[in-house]
Design a protein around this motif. Structure first.
Motif, PDB file in Angstrom:
ATOM      1  N   PHE A 444       1.220  -1.546   0.201  1.00 44.26           N
ATOM      2  CA  PHE A 444       0.075  -0.313  -0.413  1.00 44.26           C
ATOM      3  C   PHE A 444       0.828   0.999  -0.340  1.00 44.26           C
ATOM      4  N   SER A 445       1.177   2.015  -1.106  1.00 43.11           N
ATOM      5  CA  SER A 445       1.358   3.294  -0.963  1.00 43.11           C
ATOM      6  C   SER A 445       0.869   4.457  -1.547  1.00 43.11           C
ATOM      7  N   ALA A 446       0.894   5.306  -0.206  1.00 43.72           N
ATOM      8  CA  ALA A 446      -0.204   6.577  -0.109  1.00 43.72           C
ATOM      9  C   ALA A 446       0.340   7.625   0.907  1.00 43.72           C
ATOM     10  N   PRO A 447       0.300   9.071   0.049  1.00 43.65           N
ATOM     11  CA  PRO A 447       0.945   9.830   1.320  1.00 43.65           C
ATOM     12  C   PRO A 447       0.700   9.965   2.398  1.00 43.65           C
ATOM     13  N   ASN A 448       2.029  10.456   3.420  1.00 41.89           N
ATOM     14  CA  ASN A 448       1.450   9.951   4.845  1.00 41.89           C
ATOM     15  C   ASN A 448       0.738  11.407   5.022  1.00 41.89           C
ATOM     16  N   LEU A 449      -0.224  11.189   6.062  1.00 42.42           N
ATOM     17  CA  LEU A 449      -1.011  12.334   6.800  1.00 42.42           C
ATOM     18  C   LEU A 449      -0.656  13.590   7.840  1.00 42.42           C
ATOM     19  N   ARG A 450      -0.549  14.401   8.330  1.00 37.48           N
ATOM     20  CA  ARG A 450      -0.475  14.807   8.947  1.00 37.48           C
ATOM     21  C   ARG A 450      -0.593  15.419  10.423  1.00 37.48           C
ATOM     22  N   TYR A 451      -0.592  15.429  11.597  1.00 38.38           N
ATOM     23  CA  TYR A 451      -1.762  16.264  12.178  1.00 38.38           C
ATOM     24  C   TYR A 451      -0.834  17.298  13.497  1.00 38.38           C
ATOM     25  N   ASP A 452      -1.590  17.327  14.477  1.00 33.69           N
ATOM     26  CA  ASP A 452      -0.432  18.840  15.536  1.00 33.69           C
ATOM     27  C   ASP A 452      -0.598  17.352  16.706  1.00 33.69           C
ATOM     28  N   ARG A 453      -0.481  17.509  17.178  1.00 36.03           N
ATOM     29  CA  ARG A 453       0.043  16.555  18.241  1.00 36.03           C
ATOM     30  C   ARG A 453       1.139  17.488  19.176  1.00 36.03           C
ATOM     31  N   ASP A 454       0.837  17.744  20.350  1.00 38.14           N
ATOM     32  CA  ASP A 454       0.883  18.810  21.324  1.00 38.14           C
ATOM     33  C   ASP A 454       1.853  20.177  20.468  1.00 38.14           C
ATOM     34  N   GLU A 455       0.944  20.300  19.767  1.00 34.48           N
ATOM     35  CA  GLU A 455       2.400  21.991  18.625  1.00 34.48           C
ATOM     36  C   GLU A 455       3.177  21.627  18.603  1.00 34.48           C
ATOM     37  N   LYS A 456       3.409  19.708  17.796  1.00 35.86           N
ATOM     38  CA  LYS A 456       4.263  19.614  17.280  1.00 35.86           C
ATOM     39  C   LYS A 456       3.601  18.577  16.037  1.00 35.86           C
ATOM     40  N   VAL A 457       4.417  18.487  14.259  1.00 33.70           N
ATOM     41  CA  VAL A 457       3.847  17.867  13.430  1.00 33.70           C
ATOM     42  C   VAL A 457       3.696  16.150  13.880  1.00 33.70           C
ATOM     43  N   ALA A 458       3.114  15.221  13.700  1.00 37.15           N
ATOM     44  CA  ALA A 458       3.331  14.863  13.644  1.00 37.15           C
ATOM     45  C   ALA A 458       2.619  13.797  12.623  1.00 37.15           C
ATOM     46  N   SER A 459       3.437  12.472  11.736  1.00 38.54           N
ATOM     47  CA  SER A 459       2.249  12.046  10.945  1.00 38.54           C
ATOM     48  C   SER A 459       1.936  10.086  10.858  1.00 38.54           C
ATOM     49  N   PHE A 460       1.419  10.118  10.342  1.00 42.35           N
ATOM     50  CA  PHE A 460       0.832   8.281   9.921  1.00 42.35           C
ATOM     51  C   PHE A 460       0.262   8.253   8.996  1.00 42.35           C
ATOM     52  N   TRP A 461       0.570   7.129   8.544  1.00 39.79           N
ATOM     53  CA  TRP A 461      -0.057   6.716   7.402  1.00 39.79           C
ATOM     54  C   TRP A 461      -1.080   6.551   6.835  1.00 39.79           C
ATOM     55  N   GLY A 462      -0.954   7.095   5.441  1.00 39.69           N
ATOM     56  CA  GLY A 462      -1.890   7.660   4.865  1.00 39.69           C
ATOM     57  C   GLY A 462      -2.620   6.331   4.312  1.00 39.69           C
ATOM     58  N   LEU A 463      -2.088   4.911   4.055  1.00 43.06           N
ATOM     59  CA  LEU A 463      -3.478   3.582   3.200  1.00 43.06           C
ATOM     60  C   LEU A 463      -2.834   2.482   3.861  1.00 43.06           C
ATOM     61  N   LYS A 464      -3.634   1.546   5.062  1.00 40.91           N
ATOM     62  CA  LYS A 464      -2.968   0.727   4.650  1.00 40.91           C
ATOM     63  C   LYS A 464      -4.517  -0.625   5.012  1.00 40.91           C
ATOM     64  N   GLY A 465      -3.525  -1.812   4.157  1.00 40.38           N
ATOM     65  CA  GLY A 465      -4.462  -2.983   4.158  1.00 40.38           C
ATOM     66  C   GLY A 465      -4.003  -4.181   4.687  1.00 40.38           C
ATOM     67  N   SER A 466      -4.789  -5.038   4.027  1.00 38.00           N
ATOM     68  CA  SER A 466      -4.103  -6.743   3.375  1.00 38.00           C
ATOM     69  C   SER A 466      -5.065  -7.336   2.241  1.00 38.00           C
ATOM     70  N   ALA A 467      -4.731  -8.189   1.691  1.00 41.30           N
ATOM     71  CA  ALA A 467      -5.694  -9.112   0.622  1.00 41.30           C
ATOM     72  C   ALA A 467      -5.346 -10.815   0.921  1.00 41.30           C
ATOM     73  N   SER A 468      -6.334 -11.457   0.881  1.00 41.50           N
ATOM     74  CA  SER A 468      -6.362 -12.590   0.768  1.00 41.50           C
ATOM     75  C   SER A 468      -6.983 -12.748  -0.084  1.00 41.50           C
ATOM     76  N   VAL A 469      -6.783 -14.896  -1.509  1.00 39.60           N
ATOM     77  CA  VAL A 469      -7.625 -15.130  -2.296  1.00 39.60           C
ATOM     78  C   VAL A 469      -8.088 -16.149  -1.840  1.00 39.60           C
ATOM     79  N   ARG A 470      -8.945 -16.536  -2.318  1.00 37.95           N
ATOM     80  CA  ARG A 470      -9.820 -18.316  -2.598  1.00 37.95           C
ATOM     81  C   ARG A 470     -10.512 -18.178  -3.045  1.00 37.95           C
ATOM     82  N   GLY A 471      -9.896 -18.884  -4.516  1.00 44.78           N
ATOM     83  CA  GLY A 471     -10.274 -20.009  -5.617  1.00 44.78           C
ATOM     84  C   GLY A 471     -10.719 -18.350  -6.861  1.00 44.78           C
ATOM     85  N   LYS A 472     -11.180 -18.103  -6.572  1.00 45.85           N
ATOM     86  CA  LYS A 472     -11.262 -16.826  -8.149  1.00 45.85           C
ATOM     87  C   LYS A 472     -11.819 -15.577  -6.731  1.00 45.85           C
TER      88      LYS A 472
END
Ligand code: AHR
Length: 555
Positions: A444-472
């Motif tokens: 998963f590739s996405a721009p990181n998010l930025r937010y205000d954490r006690d007047e400091k810039v903090a970041s968090f990932w922008g998109l994550k997940g998982s995938a699985s396949v069963r038959g088709k």
């Protein structure tokens, strides 16, 4: 309480692709944008089969979980099946609940299973382990256990759902013989033992075939205050020469709290002091992690560090996700520590308690100890956590969300004849398709998010997940943690081609959204079909959402 729109105006430093929403809601499906994110599914990098048990549950005899949540009694006006809440059973079938852990938690190490068998009128009333945290609003059954629910009723509940029972034995206050006899009561063949006859007298002549057994719970704390070395000695004693009656018993050792690496290391080191063969007795090691400290590093105090389930600021949204995000490092870290002793990775991780834990005050039913109101924040947290488990199928053999109903991260809230599915329950519906699927490495590739954490810039990932396949059929689940921005993601299937696709997602314009008895459908899942081009697709993933994509593959 700040709503999402106010957050947008005051809380964010700005994010890539920030789009301002109209006052009426979020324009989440526009056609004119270019993709800002990618999801690459790598079909030639399978990670292993996702154990259905990763989607397991936990039901402790605590507060309103058992009495009111699960058990209403045969004479209740609430629709019930042999005293068990029918609506709950139906919904648990829908999420394909694979396994349920019972009777605790801390309750387990105070419980004598013999109190919960035989005729109801002869069962004793006992002080519940949690009696001291109950309030004067709590019904008597929460403080003084009537033992109306015991092994028979719980196993019957599991059978009605199609789930495996996972029983936690008392190591702190009962001898090993009581554990052996509990196994005998559950699993000895019809007519073979006095306890099999007792079981038959209650209407269950055939053995229950209970496979999953916890040997104590949180043995470093409420389960006996043991050191890892002391507990390992107890584990060896409780697990030695257990009768199996032909069932393969899967014993689960009480494991570490969060990042207590020392517990994992020292426990295993002591276990193998008696020889490496001792590892064969351990199916899994329980790991517990609650996201409770929302103080942003200001305190480690259990009460002061907690946040509110309903009243939270934007920074608390991210803080909870940060605390939950730790799960991935805990899974890989404890796995690494296990491998120092268990070179062949015989012992799996069993995350049998996980979820957010807030301070009291948001109970749907006042008087239900440890009950809290799950919101969209908890849905996003839960999707993120389940994705972590999906990404580590070879390590995590079981996980149990704490707890099923009327408690911490509950899928359901129930009181008398009221019943509601929480946003967390909606996520379990979305993710059921992963059970038994083959997990695929997915980038998963996405721009990181930025937010205000006690007047400091903090970041968090922008998109994550998982995938699985069963038959088709390919299932991709994705979490967009941005409270404000949708993500436009190109999905590239490396080694397969999509034929058709649809998405179902849970979101809301308000990050505090939740379902109540009065408004049970405030947060529901929405679906739409997607167009596929050249075997791939582009999908817009709403802000503050959990999404499941179902993709049919070309043969
Ligand atoms: O889930 C509530 C409690 O949290 C459990 O009883 C205990 O195991 C943990 O500390």
């Amino acid at each position: 309480m700040m709503r999402r729109r106010e957050f947008l105006e005051t809380g964010m430093f700005g994010t890539a692709g920030l789009c301002f929403a109209p006052k009426t809601g979020w324009n989440i499906f526009s056609n004119s944008r270019t993709a800002d994110s990618r999801i690459d599914v790598l079909f030639d990098e399978p990670l292993g089969t996702i154990s259905p048990n990763i989607y397991g549950h936990f039901a402790e005899n605590l507060g309103g979980v058992l009495y009111d949540g699960i058990w209403v009694g045969e004479r209740s006006k609430v629709p019930n099946t042999n005293g068990l809440r029918t609506e709950l059973i139906e919904h648990m079938r829908k999420v394909k609940a694979p396994v349920i852990r019972y009777p605790g938690g801390c309750f387990a190490d105070s419980y004598d299973w013999r109190d919960g068998i035989g005729p109801f009128e002869k069962r004793p009333r006992r002080t519940n382990f949690w009696a001291n945290v109950e309030s004067d609003k709590s019904p008597a059954s929460h403080r003084y256990d009537p033992n109306a629910v015991g092994t028979n009723e719980f196993v019957h509940f599991c059978k009605l759902i199609g789930a495996e029972p996972y029983l936690a034995a008392n190591v702190r206050s009962l001898p090993a013989s009581a554990f052996q006899q509990w196994v005998e009561y559950c699993n000895s063949p019809a007519g073979s033992t006095t306890l099999a006859d007792t079981r038959a007298a209650a209407g269950y002549s055939e053995p229950f075939h209970v496979k999953y057994w916890g040997v104590g719970n949180e043995s470093w704390g409420c389960g006996g205050d043991f050191t890892p070395q002391q507990y390992a000695v107890e584990f060896r004693r409780y697990s030695a020469w257990l009768p199996s009656y032909g069932d393969e018993l899967k014993l689960i050792a009480s494991g570490p709290n969060t990042d207590d690496w020392n517990w994992t290391r020292e426990f295993l080191a002591e276990i193998v002091r008696k020889g490496p063969g001792q590892l064969q007795h351990i199916y899994g090691m329980a790991l517990h992690h609650y996201a409770w400290n929302l103080s942003r590093g200001k305190t480690q105090d259990w009460d002061a560090g907690k946040g509110d389930a309903l009243k939270f600021e934007p920074v608390d949204w991210f803080e909870l996700l940060r605390e939950g995000e730790r799960m991935e490092g805990l899974v890989t870290g404890h796995w690494q520590v296990l491998s120092e002793t268990d070179h062949d990775h015989h012992v799996k991780l069993i995350v049998d308690e996980w979820g957010p834990w807030y301070r009291p005050g948001s109970e749907a039913t006042p008087g239900d100890a440890l009950e809290q109101m799950p919101t969209l924040r908890d849905a996003v947290f839960s999707g993120m956590t389940l994705d972590i488990f999906n990404r580590h199928p070879e390590k995590v053999a079981m996980a149990n969300c704490a707890q099923l109903v009327n408690c911490l991260n509950s899928l359901y809230l129930a009181h008398e004849d009221s019943f509601v599915i929480t946003p967390v329950g909606r996520v379990f519906e979305l993710y059921a398709g992963h059970q038994g699927g083959n997990s695929l490495r997915t980038v998963f590739s996405a721009p990181n998010l930025r937010y205000d954490r006690d007047e400091k810039v903090a970041s968090f990932w922008g998109l994550k997940g998982s995938a699985s396949v069963r038959g088709k059929e390919l299932t991709i689940t994705a979490v967009n943690p941005s409270p404000t921005d949708s993500r436009l993601a190109e999905i590239a299937l490396r080694g397969a081609a999509a034929k058709n696709a649809s998405m179902t997602f849970v979101t809301d314009t308000d990050i505090h959204a939740h379902n109540t008895f009065e408004q049970p459908h405030a947060v529901v899942a929405q679906s739409k079909s997607l167009s596929v081009s050249g075997g791939n697709l582009v999908v817009e993933i709403p802000p503050a959402s959990v999404t499941a994509l179902k993709i049919q593959l070309n043969s």
